[in-house]
Design a protein around this motif. Structure first.
Motif, mmCIF file in Angstrom:
data_model
loop_
_atom_site.group_PDB
_atom_site.id
_atom_site.type_symbol
_atom_site.label_atom_id
_atom_site.label_comp_id
_atom_site.label_asym_id
_atom_site.label_seq_id
_atom_site.Cartn_x
_atom_site.Cartn_y
_atom_site.Cartn_z
ATOM 1 N N ARG A 191 0.828 -1.205 0.000
ATOM 2 C CA ARG A 191 0.000 0.000 0.000
ATOM 3 C C ARG A 191 0.866 1.260 0.000
ATOM 4 O O ARG A 191 0.482 2.286 -0.564
ATOM 5 C CB ARG A 191 -0.961 -0.028 1.186
ATOM 6 N N ASP A 209 1.724 1.679 -3.540
ATOM 7 C CA ASP A 209 0.581 2.266 -4.237
ATOM 8 C C ASP A 209 0.552 3.778 -4.040
ATOM 9 O O ASP A 209 0.302 4.539 -4.981
ATOM 10 C CB ASP A 209 -0.714 1.639 -3.716
ATOM 11 N N ARG A 210 0.834 4.210 -2.821
ATOM 12 C CA ARG A 210 0.866 5.643 -2.536
ATOM 13 C C ARG A 210 1.956 6.337 -3.356
ATOM 14 O O ARG A 210 1.738 7.415 -3.921
ATOM 15 C CB ARG A 210 1.111 5.867 -1.048
ATOM 16 N N GLY A 224 1.003 7.117 -6.782
ATOM 17 C CA GLY A 224 -0.123 8.027 -6.937
ATOM 18 C C GLY A 224 -1.468 7.363 -6.815
ATOM 19 O O GLY A 224 -2.501 7.947 -7.168
ATOM 20 N N GLY A 225 -1.503 6.128 -6.303
ATOM 21 C CA GLY A 225 -2.757 5.404 -6.157
ATOM 22 C C GLY A 225 -3.563 5.883 -4.958
ATOM 23 O O GLY A 225 -3.086 6.634 -4.107
ATOM 24 N N LYS A 226 -4.801 5.397 -4.887
ATOM 25 C CA LYS A 226 -5.720 5.805 -3.822
ATOM 26 C C LYS A 226 -6.066 4.665 -2.868
ATOM 27 O O LYS A 226 -6.819 4.869 -1.914
ATOM 28 C CB LYS A 226 -7.026 6.332 -4.443
ATOM 29 N N ASP A 227 -5.535 3.479 -3.136
ATOM 30 C CA ASP A 227 -5.907 2.315 -2.342
ATOM 31 C C ASP A 227 -4.919 2.102 -1.201
ATOM 32 O O ASP A 227 -4.222 1.091 -1.125
ATOM 33 C CB ASP A 227 -5.986 1.073 -3.238
ATOM 34 N N ASN A 228 -4.863 3.099 -0.315
ATOM 35 C CA ASN A 228 -3.972 3.039 0.832
ATOM 36 C C ASN A 228 -4.621 3.803 1.978
ATOM 37 O O ASN A 228 -5.661 4.440 1.796
ATOM 38 C CB ASN A 228 -2.589 3.599 0.485
ATOM 39 N N TYR A 229 -4.003 3.731 3.139
ATOM 40 C CA TYR A 229 -4.593 4.296 4.346
ATOM 41 C C TYR A 229 -3.636 5.316 4.968
ATOM 42 O O TYR A 229 -2.471 5.408 4.566
ATOM 43 C CB TYR A 229 -4.912 3.173 5.334
ATOM 44 N N GLU A 253 0.261 6.285 4.070
ATOM 45 C CA GLU A 253 0.629 7.633 3.628
ATOM 46 C C GLU A 253 1.719 8.211 4.520
ATOM 47 O O GLU A 253 2.640 8.889 4.041
ATOM 48 C CB GLU A 253 -0.601 8.539 3.645
ATOM 49 N N THR A 302 -2.131 -1.472 -10.799
ATOM 50 C CA THR A 302 -1.874 -0.178 -11.436
ATOM 51 C C THR A 302 -1.665 -0.443 -12.916
ATOM 52 O O THR A 302 -0.732 -1.137 -13.297
ATOM 53 C CB THR A 302 -0.606 0.495 -10.843
ATOM 54 N N HIS A 338 -8.765 -6.096 -4.626
ATOM 55 C CA HIS A 338 -8.702 -5.228 -5.802
ATOM 56 C C HIS A 338 -8.326 -6.026 -7.046
ATOM 57 O O HIS A 338 -8.806 -5.738 -8.144
ATOM 58 C CB HIS A 338 -7.698 -4.100 -5.568
#
Length: 267
Positions: A24, A27-28, A31-36, A40, A85, A114
């Motif tokens: 995750r 992913d951050r 530039g992904g959005k599937d993280n917490y 971050e 991605t 996902h």
């Protein structure tokens, strides 16, 4: 608190959102959005070069698996899949060979949730998703064998995962177990952070991950090369991610990437 649920083939599973996960964080960085927020926070502590390194790493993966598909490899096992991605591995190889079969394996429930929703195979090929842990390679291989013919060549992808496995976790042994189960003509596609090239940045990265409870191994070129022992390295050998160019000569006039990359053929 700190838990969410994802629906997978075997029913709802709990996702621990109180602890960061390397997939995750990656992913951050992409530039992904599937993280917490916990993911971050780790990404925010990483050196600014980390995001570019993630993009370079993914671009290498695309080049390497595309080359393998062109060489006739039509089965792929991607361990440590990460959040989907586009383009994903199966999209790259099925563009070359629509009948290619791809198995994704990861131990993070959100990754597999996902994957099930987003990774749709070409109708001529097949794509499967396994909740599996690379730390249990024999179990992982047994499950992969339900979908892949391990008596034929397989492209094994271990992208930016092994630097989260210090030596004491048996990192070298698990890679040997995986490659040892594959047929001659199979290939290992691997990337790993390059500590000897960027020691300051990677020490900062290791400290950032450590604050999130994620261990990171700092290996130099020789230590990364050990993962390919017993395999035949494809030209240009073990180079940085920006230098490896589809089995040919190293790319010219590009900055060195922060990860080593190589493709090794099983004898």
């Amino acid at each position: 608190m700190g838990e969410e649920h994802a629906v997978m083939g075997e029913g709802p599973v709990e996702i621990d959102t109180s602890k960061p996960h390397a997939a995750r964080v990656y992913d951050r960085l992409l530039g992904g959005k599937d993280n917490y927020p916990v993911d971050e926070a780790v990404a925010a502590r990483l050196p600014p070069e980390a995001a570019e390194g993630a993009r370079q790493n993914r671009a290498f993966m695309h080049r390497a698996v595309r080359w393998l598909a062109r060489e006739g490899v039509d089965q792929f096992l991607d361990i440590g899949t990460g959040i989907p991605t586009e383009p994903n591995l199966h999209q790259v190889v099925q563009e070359v060979n629509p009948a290619a079969r791809v198995v994704y394996a990861d131990n993070d429930p959100i990754v597999l949730a996902h994957a099930q929703a987003l990774l749709v195979s070409h109708p001529d090929g097949a794509t499967h998703y396994l909740p599996a842990d690379v730390r249990e390679p024999d179990k992982l291989l047994a499950r992969a064998a339900e979908h892949l013919d391990l008596s034929r060549p397989v492209g094994l992808s271990l992208i930016a995962i092994l630097h989260f496995f210090p030596d004491e976790t048996g990192a070298y042994e698990l890679v040997r177990t995986l490659t040892g189960a594959l047929a001659p003509g199979s290939h290992l596609v691997l990337t790993h952070s390059a500590y000897d090239l960027f020691p300051r940045e990677l020490e900062a990265s290791a400290a950032a991950y450590a604050k999130g409870g994620i261990a990171m191994a700092l290996r130099d070129h020789a230590a990364v090369a050990r993962f390919f022992e017993g395999l035949d390295l494809v030209a240009p050998g073990l180079v940085t991610v920006t230098e490896w160019d589809e089995g040919g000569a190293p790319a010219l006039d590009v900055p060195r990437g922060g990860l080593y990359a190589g493709v090794g053929r099983v004898r």
